[in-house]
Design a protein around this motif. Structure first.
Motif, PDB file in Angstrom:
ATOM      1  N   ASP A 302       0.830  -1.205   0.000  1.00 49.79           N
ATOM      2  CA  ASP A 302       0.000   0.000   0.000  1.00 49.79           C
ATOM      3  C   ASP A 302       0.865   1.256   0.000  1.00 49.79           C
ATOM      4  O   ASP A 302       0.540   2.250  -0.654  1.00 49.79           O
ATOM      5  CB  ASP A 302      -0.921   0.013   1.223  1.00 49.79           C
ATOM      6  CG  ASP A 302      -2.058  -0.991   1.104  1.00 49.79           C
ATOM      7  OD1 ASP A 302      -2.257  -1.539  -0.001  1.00 49.79           O
ATOM      8  OD2 ASP A 302      -2.740  -1.232   2.114  1.00 49.79           O
ATOM      9  N   GLY A 303       1.989   1.222   0.753  1.00 50.90           N
ATOM     10  CA  GLY A 303       2.904   2.356   0.765  1.00 50.90           C
ATOM     11  C   GLY A 303       3.537   2.591  -0.591  1.00 50.90           C
ATOM     12  O   GLY A 303       3.671   3.737  -1.042  1.00 50.90           O
ATOM     13  N   LEU A 304       3.924   1.506  -1.261  1.00 49.52           N
ATOM     14  CA  LEU A 304       4.489   1.625  -2.611  1.00 49.52           C
ATOM     15  C   LEU A 304       3.449   2.165  -3.583  1.00 49.52           C
ATOM     16  O   LEU A 304       3.753   3.005  -4.440  1.00 49.52           O
ATOM     17  CB  LEU A 304       4.989   0.262  -3.094  1.00 49.52           C
ATOM     18  CG  LEU A 304       6.333  -0.201  -2.537  1.00 49.52           C
ATOM     19  CD1 LEU A 304       6.615  -1.631  -2.987  1.00 49.52           C
ATOM     20  CD2 LEU A 304       7.462   0.723  -2.989  1.00 49.52           C
ATOM     21  N   ASP A 305       2.225   1.689  -3.457  1.00 49.29           N
ATOM     22  CA  ASP A 305       1.156   2.155  -4.350  1.00 49.29           C
ATOM     23  C   ASP A 305       0.935   3.655  -4.192  1.00 49.29           C
ATOM     24  O   ASP A 305       0.793   4.391  -5.180  1.00 49.29           O
ATOM     25  CB  ASP A 305      -0.126   1.395  -4.058  1.00 49.29           C
ATOM     26  CG  ASP A 305      -1.230   1.725  -5.046  1.00 49.29           C
ATOM     27  OD1 ASP A 305      -1.101   1.332  -6.225  1.00 49.29           O
ATOM     28  OD2 ASP A 305      -2.207   2.374  -4.650  1.00 49.29           O
ATOM     29  N   MET A 358       1.052   2.940 -14.011  1.00 50.84           N
ATOM     30  CA  MET A 358      -0.231   2.283 -13.758  1.00 50.84           C
ATOM     31  C   MET A 358      -0.104   0.764 -13.878  1.00 50.84           C
ATOM     32  O   MET A 358      -0.705   0.010 -13.102  1.00 50.84           O
ATOM     33  CB  MET A 358      -1.286   2.801 -14.742  1.00 50.84           C
ATOM     34  CG  MET A 358      -1.597   4.280 -14.613  1.00 50.84           C
ATOM     35  SD  MET A 358      -2.163   4.753 -12.948  1.00 50.84           S
ATOM     36  CE  MET A 358      -0.785   5.797 -12.419  1.00 50.84           C
ATOM     37  N   GLU A 359       0.695   0.295 -14.842  1.00 47.87           N
ATOM     38  CA  GLU A 359       0.907  -1.147 -14.992  1.00 47.87           C
ATOM     39  C   GLU A 359       1.637  -1.728 -13.780  1.00 47.87           C
ATOM     40  O   GLU A 359       1.304  -2.825 -13.308  1.00 47.87           O
ATOM     41  CB  GLU A 359       1.711  -1.421 -16.265  1.00 47.87           C
ATOM     42  CG  GLU A 359       1.909  -2.907 -16.544  1.00 47.87           C
ATOM     43  CD  GLU A 359       2.707  -3.165 -17.808  1.00 47.87           C
ATOM     44  OE1 GLU A 359       3.000  -4.348 -18.085  1.00 47.87           O
ATOM     45  OE2 GLU A 359       3.045  -2.190 -18.518  1.00 47.87           O
ATOM     46  N   VAL A 362      -0.791  -2.218 -10.978  1.00 47.50           N
ATOM     47  CA  VAL A 362      -1.603  -3.424 -11.188  1.00 47.50           C
ATOM     48  C   VAL A 362      -0.801  -4.670 -10.809  1.00 47.50           C
ATOM     49  O   VAL A 362      -1.305  -5.574 -10.132  1.00 47.50           O
ATOM     50  CB  VAL A 362      -2.078  -3.514 -12.658  1.00 47.50           C
ATOM     51  CG1 VAL A 362      -2.724  -4.877 -12.923  1.00 47.50           C
ATOM     52  CG2 VAL A 362      -3.064  -2.398 -12.971  1.00 47.50           C
ATOM     53  N   ASN A 363       0.453  -4.715 -11.236  1.00 53.22           N
ATOM     54  CA  ASN A 363       1.298  -5.872 -10.932  1.00 53.22           C
ATOM     55  C   ASN A 363       1.503  -6.044  -9.427  1.00 53.22           C
ATOM     56  O   ASN A 363       1.475  -7.163  -8.902  1.00 53.22           O
ATOM     57  CB  ASN A 363       2.647  -5.740 -11.636  1.00 53.22           C
ATOM     58  CG  ASN A 363       2.531  -5.872 -13.143  1.00 53.22           C
ATOM     59  OD1 ASN A 363       1.560  -6.440 -13.649  1.00 53.22           O
ATOM     60  ND2 ASN A 363       3.494  -5.344 -13.874  1.00 53.22           N
ATOM     61  N   LEU A 364       1.696  -4.936  -8.726  1.00 58.30           N
ATOM     62  CA  LEU A 364       1.829  -5.008  -7.271  1.00 58.30           C
ATOM     63  C   LEU A 364       0.543  -5.533  -6.635  1.00 58.30           C
ATOM     64  O   LEU A 364       0.586  -6.287  -5.659  1.00 58.30           O
ATOM     65  CB  LEU A 364       2.177  -3.632  -6.701  1.00 58.30           C
ATOM     66  CG  LEU A 364       3.608  -3.140  -6.908  1.00 58.30           C
ATOM     67  CD1 LEU A 364       3.745  -1.686  -6.472  1.00 58.30           C
ATOM     68  CD2 LEU A 364       4.600  -4.013  -6.139  1.00 58.30           C
ATOM     69  N   GLY A 365      -0.594  -5.119  -7.196  1.00 57.26           N
ATOM     70  CA  GLY A 365      -1.872  -5.615  -6.699  1.00 57.26           C
ATOM     71  C   GLY A 365      -2.059  -7.101  -6.921  1.00 57.26           C
ATOM     72  O   GLY A 365      -2.840  -7.745  -6.216  1.00 57.26           O
ATOM     73  N   HIS A 366      -1.316  -7.646  -7.897  1.00 53.71           N
ATOM     74  CA  HIS A 366      -1.380  -9.086  -8.169  1.00 53.71           C
ATOM     75  C   HIS A 366      -0.238  -9.837  -7.493  1.00 53.71           C
ATOM     76  O   HIS A 366       0.117 -10.944  -7.893  1.00 53.71           O
ATOM     77  CB  HIS A 366      -1.337  -9.325  -9.683  1.00 53.71           C
ATOM     78  CG  HIS A 366      -2.568  -8.854 -10.390  1.00 53.71           C
ATOM     79  ND1 HIS A 366      -2.600  -8.587 -11.743  1.00 53.71           N
ATOM     80  CD2 HIS A 366      -3.816  -8.577  -9.935  1.00 53.71           C
ATOM     81  CE1 HIS A 366      -3.801  -8.188 -12.089  1.00 53.71           C
ATOM     82  NE2 HIS A 366      -4.565  -8.170 -11.011  1.00 53.71           N
ATOM     83  N   ASN A 367       0.350  -9.186  -6.475  1.00 55.11           N
ATOM     84  CA  ASN A 367       1.393  -9.811  -5.639  1.00 55.11           C
ATOM     85  C   ASN A 367       2.712 -10.056  -6.357  1.00 55.11           C
ATOM     86  O   ASN A 367       3.451 -10.996  -6.027  1.00 55.11           O
ATOM     87  CB  ASN A 367       0.888 -11.127  -5.025  1.00 55.11           C
ATOM     88  CG  ASN A 367      -0.279 -10.933  -4.080  1.00 55.11           C
ATOM     89  OD1 ASN A 367      -0.437  -9.860  -3.495  1.00 55.11           O
ATOM     90  ND2 ASN A 367      -1.103 -11.936  -3.939  1.00 55.11           N
TER      91      ASN A 367
END
Length: 383
Positions: A302-305, A358-359, A362-367
């Protein structure tokens, strides 16, 4: 103070909620009220706040006065008829949903409604979502489900088709700044800065305005795009960003983790005479430590995002200048640097860099692995 006063810029949503609550009071069957709702909106729009306010209004005898015991206990999770599900892990698993369904099967104990607020419905695993679907398809008597997610597409189609949808919008910078000045006593200059750089996220704006260390961290993050001169600087910037997010997560978690373990140990009899900790104490502590590790992982991501969103505002401002407009810059404090960068780079390259950010999100959100993801991104931004 009404529970709806915190919903800045969401007047249309407030009117719909008030109409639904009024319909429940009339005793006449009406289409204004239904058993399942889904609140969507961008970060900071207040979708969770809207859902909690709805729950308060349903259990409050004065339709959400904000001052009675029912309103206060519903807001802090202490009301017996209001369940607020906040996950601090990466997902909501089926075991958690099954346990929840067991609890909400009971009839309301204090009033007319049992309300479930699920703040992160987008984090339901597939099996958990299917378990929830069955409950929504066959709702219990006087049970209301209030689900929150960024967009409708983040909710299982079969679930969202059975819910009434309320779309929240990002409040204007002026509205956020006004709230900061009136409710929090923030100076006009600081309120304007916090509202602008938070992009309408009220919670983050308040956090920025009240914490100098947070503002300093943001300054460090915003300097990273200007430091990218080649591959070596890209890898250095990536490591700095991941280290910063990890340090923030660890700082926020350490004291809390220690207190949670101490409290759990005491609950199982640590320090007592005789046999010591009750049976199951060690296992419970191991489970807690596992949950804390998962929570820490999410906090880093979340911090990275959040940091990537800040960096994206730099390139957004560059794109605005390249398109011929200096009005409405988010980072006015960096206007000279933004103008210089815009003059030395092409518009299409800037657009590609925003897309790459943005990509990466998304990748971070997919672990995806955080360091590898950010390193790949910084190499793109350094071109």
């Amino acid at each position: 103070m009404s529970v709806f006063e915190n919903l800045v810029g969401q007047e249309h949503v407030v009117e719909i909620i008030k109409s639904a609550v009024a319909a429940t009071r009339s005793g006449v069957e009406s289409q204004e009220m239904t058993h399942a709702w889904v609140f969507t909106g961008p970060p900071g729009s207040g979708r969770s706040s809207a859902a909690v306010a709805f729950a308060q209004a349903l259990v409050c005898p004065k339709d959400g006065c904000g001052d009675c015991n029912q309103c206060k206990s519903a807001a802090n999770g202490a009301h017996p008829d209001v369940e607020i599900i906040r996950t601090e892990g990466l997902s909501i698993k089926i075991d958690e949903v099954r346990e929840l369904l067991t609890r909400v099967a009971w009839a309301p104990s204090m009033g007319g409604w049992r309300v479930v607020v699920m703040e992160d419905a987008d984090r339901l695993t597939e099996s958990a979502a299917n378990a929830l679907l069955k409950a929504i398809e066959e709702p219990g008597n006087r049970t209301v489900w209030l689900l929150c997610a960024p967009t409708l597409h983040d909710v299982l189609p079969t679930i969202r088709s059975r819910c009434r949808h309320l779309q929240l919008v990002t409040p204007s910078n002026a509205a956020v700044a006004q709230v900061l000045q009136k409710r929090d006593g923030i100076s006009p200059q600081m309120a304007d800065f916090a509202a602008r750089v938070s992009q309408g996220h009220i919670g983050r704006a308040r956090y920025l305005a009240n914490n100098e260390s947070v503002r300093n961290t943001r300054t460090t993050i915003m300097a990273l795009p200007l430091s990218l001169k080649g591959i070596s600087s890209a890898f250095a910037a990536a490591q700095a960003l991941v280290d910063l997010a990890t340090e923030q997560a660890n700082s926020a978690a350490d004291e809390r983790n220690e207190k949670e373990i101490d409290d759990l140990s005491l609950a199982y009899g640590k320090g007592a005479t005789g046999r010591g900790m009750a049976s199951g104490g060690s296992k419970a502590i191991k489970e807690l430590e596992k949950e804390q590790k998962t929570r820490s992982t999410r906090m880093v991501r979340d911090g990275l995002d959040a940091a990537l969103l800040d960096i994206a505002t730099f390139y957004r401002d560059v794109m605005m200048v390249q398109a011929g407009s200096n009005d409405g810059l988010i980072n006015k404090e960096l206007e000279n640097e933004i103008n210089a960068y815009a003059a030395n780079n092409k518009l299409q390259a800037t657009i590609n860099k925003i897309g790459a950010i943005m990509e990466a999100r998304v990748n971070l959100g997919h672990n995806a692995a955080p360091l590898l993801t950010v390193e790949a991104l910084m190499c793109v931004l350094a071109r």
